[in-house]
Every structure is written in C-alpha cells, then in structure tokens.
Design an enzyme around this catalytic site. Structure first.
Site, PDB file in Angstrom:
ATOM      1  CG  HIS A  75      -1.897   0.856   9.028  1.00 22.07           C
ATOM      2  ND1 HIS A  75      -1.151   0.861   7.899  1.00 22.07           N
ATOM      3  CD2 HIS A  75      -3.171   0.490   8.647  1.00 22.07           C
ATOM      4  CE1 HIS A  75      -1.916   0.663   6.786  1.00 22.07           C
ATOM      5  NE2 HIS A  75      -3.082   0.400   7.214  1.00 22.07           N
ATOM      6  CB  CYS A  97      -0.912  -0.028   1.217  1.00 22.95           C
ATOM      7  SG  CYS A  97      -1.730   1.472   1.817  1.00 22.95           S
ATOM      8  CG  HIS A 122      -7.149   3.236   7.097  1.00 18.64           C
ATOM      9  ND1 HIS A 122      -6.381   3.304   8.139  1.00 18.64           N
ATOM     10  CD2 HIS A 122      -6.997   2.102   6.192  1.00 18.64           C
ATOM     11  CE1 HIS A 122      -5.350   2.499   7.852  1.00 18.64           C
ATOM     12  NE2 HIS A 122      -5.650   1.773   6.760  1.00 18.64           N
ATOM     13  CG  HIS A 173      -7.542  -2.623   7.039  1.00 17.90           C
ATOM     14  ND1 HIS A 173      -6.458  -2.854   7.813  1.00 17.90           N
ATOM     15  CD2 HIS A 173      -6.930  -1.596   6.184  1.00 17.90           C
ATOM     16  CE1 HIS A 173      -5.465  -1.908   7.571  1.00 17.90           C
ATOM     17  NE2 HIS A 173      -5.578  -1.172   6.619  1.00 17.90           N
ATOM     18  CD  GLU A 174      -8.516  -0.444   3.089  1.00 15.80           C
ATOM     19  OE1 GLU A 174      -8.223   0.924   3.140  1.00 15.80           O
ATOM     20  OE2 GLU A 174      -7.486  -1.151   3.023  1.00 15.80           O
TER      21      GLU A 174
HETATM   22  C1  RRS Z   1      -3.872  -0.762   3.292  1.00 15.72           C
HETATM   23  O1  RRS Z   1      -3.310  -0.402   4.474  1.00 15.72           O
HETATM   24  N1  RRS Z   1      -4.834  -0.142   3.176  1.00 15.72           N
HETATM   25  O2  RRS Z   1      -5.555   0.635   4.034  1.00 15.72           O
HETATM   26  C2  RRS Z   1      -3.233  -1.679   2.531  1.00 15.72           C
HETATM   27  C3  RRS Z   1      -3.370  -3.058   2.930  1.00 15.72           C
HETATM   28  C4  RRS Z   1      -2.763  -4.126   1.911  1.00 15.72           C
HETATM   29  O3  RRS Z   1      -3.183  -4.122   0.971  1.00 15.72           O
HETATM   30  N2  RRS Z   1      -1.495  -4.523   2.721  1.00 15.72           N
HETATM   31  C5  RRS Z   1      -0.580  -5.204   1.671  1.00 15.72           C
HETATM   32  C6  RRS Z   1      -1.219  -6.788   1.812  1.00 15.72           C
HETATM   33  O4  RRS Z   1      -1.386  -7.165   2.795  1.00 15.72           O
HETATM   34  N3  RRS Z   1      -1.684  -7.571   0.551  1.00 15.72           N
HETATM   35  C7  RRS Z   1      -1.898  -8.809   0.446  1.00 15.72           C
HETATM   36  C8  RRS Z   1      -1.714  -9.492  -0.738  1.00 15.72           C
HETATM   37  C9  RRS Z   1      -0.247  -9.564  -1.335  1.00 15.72           C
HETATM   38  C10 RRS Z   1       0.876 -10.187  -0.327  1.00 15.72           C
HETATM   39  C11 RRS Z   1       2.180 -10.113  -0.566  1.00 15.72           C
HETATM   40  C12 RRS Z   1       2.652  -8.650  -0.861  1.00 15.72           C
HETATM   41  N4  RRS Z   1       2.385  -7.671   0.208  1.00 15.72           N
HETATM   42  C13 RRS Z   1      -4.627  -3.413   3.129  1.00 15.72           C
HETATM   43  C14 RRS Z   1      -4.997  -4.862   3.889  1.00 15.72           C
HETATM   44  C15 RRS Z   1      -4.469  -4.647   5.358  1.00 15.72           C
HETATM   45  C16 RRS Z   1      -6.383  -5.199   4.099  1.00 15.72           C
HETATM   46  C17 RRS Z   1       0.757  -5.155   1.695  1.00 15.72           C
HETATM   47  C18 RRS Z   1       1.598  -6.073   1.380  1.00 15.72           C
HETATM   48  C19 RRS Z   1       1.683  -6.923   0.111  1.00 15.72           C
HETATM   49  C20 RRS Z   1       2.338  -6.650   2.095  1.00 15.72           C
HETATM   50  C21 RRS Z   1       2.994  -7.674   1.122  1.00 15.72           C
HETATM   51  C22 RRS Z   1       2.917  -6.209   3.147  1.00 15.72           C
HETATM   52  C23 RRS Z   1       3.997  -8.331   1.860  1.00 15.72           C
HETATM   53  C24 RRS Z   1       3.890  -6.952   3.728  1.00 15.72           C
HETATM   54  C25 RRS Z   1       4.395  -8.064   3.238  1.00 15.72           C
HETATM   55 ZN    ZN Z   2      -4.624   0.275   5.841  1.00 13.09          ZN
END
Ligand code: RRS
Ligand code: ZN
Ligand code: CA
Ligand code: ZN
Length: 570
Positions: free
Chosen positions: A246, A94, A240, A236-237
C-alpha cells in the site's frame, strides 16, 4: 470495560487520546484503546505485542504507528486517536496488512511500499476462475475490465499479460469472485468493508491470486455512483499481485481505501508514486536508442458496447509514425498491424483506407485479450494465416479462427520465447522465425523445425536486428521493417540492396517523407507490389481458393465497420 480495568499497555495508549473532558474521555477511551491497539496490530502498523518493550520507546512507536495509519487513510497526521481516526478504524476493512514488515514504520521519502517479491519473468498469465454469481456486468465485460487493469501496469513496466485457458496452462494469476470463507485465511465480510485482496508474487500456488468479494455490487461506468468500480479495484489488486504494497501518496491507486471510479480504462495512467514503485520492481519499459519502447506493451481489447454507453475508444494511431507490430503479405495484400488496429494495402499498392480497421472485427474468434499481433504470415502450403502474440499463435482459415491458441514451441522455438518476425520465404518454401539477433527455420512440408538453428541474423547481410516484422512482396522481394524504415532483399537474395534502409512512409503508406525518418524526401518509386501478383497468388491456388472471395470479404467489414464509428471510409 472501563479504562481503569485495562492492562498497563492500554494506559500507555490512552496517552494518545485527544484531550477531552474526563467523563467523556473515560467513557469512550476503554473501547477506543482496545480497538486502536488491535487495529494497528492487525493491519501491520504495530509489531505483535512485546511485553518487554520499554515504555517511552513504545509510546513513540505508537504515535508513529498512528501517524502512519493516518497518512495511509488521508487523515491529518496528529498521532492522536482522534474522532476521525477512530471512525476510520471502526469501519470494516481488509484483513491484509497495510504495512509490510517493520520497514513499513521506517520513515521514507517514497510513499509506496514493496512486498519484496517479484515475478522472475516478464510475461504473466491470468484466468478468471470464478465470475460474479449475479452482476450487471457480463463475464465478457469482467474479463475486459480485468485485462485493462493489468495493461495499466504493463504499460509502465513492459510486463505483458496473457489470458489463458486453464485446461491448457495453469495461470500465474487466478482471479476469483468469492464470498465469506473461500479457502484462504481472509474471509470476505459481505457488502461494504473489504472489497478485494490479492497475494504477492512467489512460488506458492496462491501467489498472485486475486479475489474480489462477490457480495459487492460490482459496476463499471455507473452514472449514479452506485456500486463499486471493478476497474479501479482491479488496478489496486493487481498492484499487489505484482509485488506492490500500500501507499500513502495522495494520487496512488495503492492507497488502502477505495476512492471511487477512476474514469476511462483506456485513458487511465498510474500516478508517479505507483510508477516508481513498479519500476523499482521490474525496471522501465525497454527503450531503443531513440528513446521509444522496443515493443508496445500488450494493450487490452476495446471495451464492449454494452453495458457501457459511453464506452471509451482507443486513440487511433497514426500510420505515418511507423513502428508497426507486424506486417504481412496475406494473399497479395499487405497488412500493417498496430495494437488493436490494422491497415491494408491492395496489391496495387493503394491504401484501402487511411483509417485503420479493428483487429477483432476482422479476425473472427481472435481472443479479446490479444490486442497486439507481434508477427503474422500466410502459410505457403495451405494458405492458412497465422497470427502471433506473446508465446502463442492462432491459425485462421480466411478470417475465421481455426483451433485453439498454440505454443511457439510447436514451431521449434525454445519455451517462453516470443517472436519479432515470421515470414515464409518463397525461395525455399520454409518459414523463418526471428527473435532479436537469432532466427529459426521451420520446414512446412516435413512439419518440423530444421536442425542447426538458431542462426545469427547477420547471415541476412544488412538486416536490422529485432525487426518489427519481415514480409515478402508479390514480386518476391523480402522486406525487413523496423521503426520507420525498410530494408529490401531482392528476390532469392540474402543481401540487402545497397540503398537500404529507406523510409517506409512514402513508399508504403502514402505518408510524406519528412515523417518517416532521416532520409531526404524522394518521389515514390514504382511500387514493388504493383501489378505483379505472382508468388502470393500461388498461395491461393495452394489453398484451393481463388483470391477474390477473401479480398471481397474484407470490404463490407472495413468500409461498413469503420463508417459506423468514424463517419465513413474511402
Ligand atoms: C485492500 O487493500 N486490498 O488489497 C482492501 C481495500 C479495501 O477493501 N479497503 C476498504 C475500503 O476502502 N472499502 C470501501 C467500502 C467500505 C467503506 C467503509 C468501510 N471501510 C481495497 C480497495 C483499496 C480497493 C477498507 C475500508 C472499509 C475502510 C473503511 C478503510 C473505512 C478505511 C475507512
Ligand atoms: Zn490493498
Ligand atoms: Ca466486503
Ligand atoms: Zn481470498
């Protein structure tokens, strides 16, 4: 780029690398250091670069930043850019910062972070502006899951959420499913990586808006673990969108990493950390002196049967606990509303079934997100039935919705106000709207609010303030209900009976007296409703319809509809 080619600040950061044999370390560290600094800065763990910073202080700050990042990521807090930490940083993620401002780096006991902004009101509106382009989830399911996700926050704060049609009202929270660049500074990154983002509360038109990456495979209740659970991400969203940042707490939904599905939306409860963060912003659910919420939070609608084979169901409430949202005499029958359910008493005073019926199966066209009817009444002049929820009401002709949601301001209430109770008083044919200790009067014939209102509810001598609802029996007596008690005002009188209040249970709901408050058990009196179907039957005449078809129309629905779910009804 090799380590020796890096600017001095990267040498500093190299101290954070774990001890490795020199060749291996030199090969990986140049990229790692660069990635680390950029990553920590981009996501708010490090302030933007400051060339005048003292080295030792910076080193400490860098270690702290790495530790904070590790805490958020659920990694061991080594303060070193070890393999796991770098792997986490390499994955796409993100674009919104995890840590909000410098305060994020200050050590705190609490794990949640707050944006510093809140909504200055307790009822928020939302609308899905764009749906997934192609998804296994229908638009109806998407809306339902989103309303559940909002209700999760509402349940702990008393905030209420109303879905609106933007043609009539600009919502506080626009929800979009969008791809790549989508008119904000945070383009999505295709399948994987960042799943969604949201904007904190504020006065900018984008404040509160919530965007989901439309290139994700959005699912719900997926058995094979495929796809991304829309409900979990939406909770989660919306955190925010309400002002939470977070959190690093282990069970928090506000961790910045997707943790997978979180189970049935109707059973899901926020973690203590999330509740504390939310209540810092909005306070607790309003409590009565008895410690029970004054008004149940807006609950979301039942989930659709498909594509959710194990569709969770709402727990069926116990009618003997009282605390109804609304009570209304509709063509001689008394309806008791509670959440997305209602019970019905025949004019004889008999409960049609001890099991409640589902609101939306009966009131055809009532929007799915309306799951609490806060007041209801049958209009004297034409027999139309009006259901109230939040700052709006809906008009029904028999069981069918007739027209769009309308604002309470049409009935003379100030903007933004909700109602506790609405009733039509046969003594003068006027409609009374009660909120707290005030009431307004609406002239149905002239179709305008009477001047000189609001007035103080104490003019109804002995009436409780903020009643759950008020209704008029078939015998013409006025009944105020609150909690587990009722107050009776004899026909035409604005002074309560001296023996009021009485427990509702034995009198109205076929419940033992002991569950209905502090009063000693007493045998049920002759029901005030029994037999005498006078004033309310006039409603049917006024509407030009006999009462029977309406009553008959209920039966297959209540009996059949419940039988299929609950195994029969009496
Ligand atoms: C956010 O905080 N929005 O308010 C964004 C957050 C999000 O999309 N986080 C990524 C995530 O968890 N993605 C999962 C799929 C891909 C996994 C591998 C790559 N990767 C919203 C969520 C909390 C609902 C961030 C992210 C992607 C990530 C990551 C973080 C690997 C750490 C390690
Ligand atoms: Zn978030
Ligand atoms: Ca993505
Ligand atoms: Zn966006």
């Amino acid at each position: 780029m090799r380590l020796r080619e890096l600017p001095p600040r990267f040498w500093l950061l190299a101290l954070l690398l774990p001890p490795l044999p020199p060749p291996a370390r030199a090969e990986t560290s140049a990229q790692d250091v660069s990635l680390g600094v950029d990553w920590l800065t981009r996501y708010g763990y490090l302030p933007p670069p400051d060339p005048v910073q003292a080295q030792l202080q910076s080193l400490e700050k860098l270690r702290d930043a790495v530790k904070v990042m590790q805490r958020f990521a659920g990694l061991p807090e080594t303060g070193l850019m070890d393999r796991q930490t770098l792997a986490t940083m390499r994955k796409p993620r993100c674009s919104l910062p995890d840590v909000l401002g410098a305060a994020g780096l200050v050590r705190r006991r609490r794990r949640y972070a707050l944006s510093g902004s809140v909504w200055p009101k307790r009822t928020l509106t939302w609308r899905v502006r764009s749906f997934p382009r192609s998804s296994r989830l229908s638009q109806e399911t998407v809306r339902t899951l989103l309303s559940y996700a909002l209700a999760v926050w509402g349940a702990e704060s008393g905030l209420t959420f109303h879905e609106v049609d933007a043609r009539h009202q600009e919502p506080d929270i626009h929800i979009d499913f969008a791809r790549a660049y989508h008119q904000d500074s945070y383009p999505f990154d295709g399948l994987g990586g960042t799943l969604a983002h949201a904007f904190f509360p504020g006065e900018h038109p984008i404040s509160g808006d919530t965007h989901f990456d439309d290139e994700e495979t959005w699912t719900f209740g997926s058995k094979d673990g495929e796809g991304t659970d829309l409900f979990a991400v939406a909770v989660h969203e919306f955190g925010h969108a309400l002002g939470l940042g977070h959190s690093s707490a282990p069970n928090s939904i506000m961790r910045p990493f997707y943790q997978g599905p979180v189970g049935d939306p109707d059973k899901y409860r926020l973690s203590q950390d999330d509740i504390e963060g939310l209540q810092q912003l909005y306070g607790k659910v309003p409590q009565t002196p008895q410690g029970t919420p004054t008004r149940r939070p807006l609950a979301p609608p039942p989930l659709p049967p498909t594509p959710l084979p194990d569709s969770p169901t709402w727990p069926i409430p116990d009618r003997c606990e009282g605390h109804f949202d609304a009570i209304a005499n509709i063509r001689g029958e008394t309806f008791f509303f509670k959440g997305p359910w209602f019970w019905r008493l025949q004019p004889s005073g008999q409960l049609v079934s001890p099991r409640p019926a589902r609101l939306h199966r009966f009131w055809e066209g009532l929007p799915a997100q309306v799951t609490v009817v806060q007041a209801a009444y049958a209009r004297h002049r034409d027999g139309r039935i009006l259901l109230f929820s939040g700052p709006q009401f809906w008009e029904f002709r028999d069981r069918q919705l007739d027209g769009p949601a309308r604002p309470l301001t049409e009935l003379g209430l100030p903007p933004g106000l909700e109602v506790d109770a609405v009733f039509s008083w046969p003594a003068n044919g006027k409609t009374y709207l009660v909120r707290g200790r005030s009431y307004w009067r609406f002239d149905e014939e002239a179709r305008r609010a009477d001047p000189g209102y609001p007035r103080d509810l104490s003019l109804w001598e002995g009436a409780p303030l903020a009643p759950d609802d008020v209704t008029v029996s078939n015998a013409g007596d006025t009944y105020f209900f609150k909690g587990t008690q009722y107050w009776r005002f004899p026909k035409g009188s604005v002074k309560t009976e001296p023996d009021s209040p009485q427990p509702m249970g034995p009198e109205w709901l076929d419940c033992p007296a002991s569950t209905s408050g502090p009063h000693a058990p007493k045998p049920p009196k002759a029901t005030p409703r029994s037999g005498a179907c006078d004033c309310q039957c006039e409603l049917n005449q006024a509407a030009g319809r006999p009462p029977t078809p309406f009553l008959l129309s209920l039966l297959p629905l209540l009996a059949g509809g419940l039988a299929s779910r609950c195994g029969g009804s009496s």
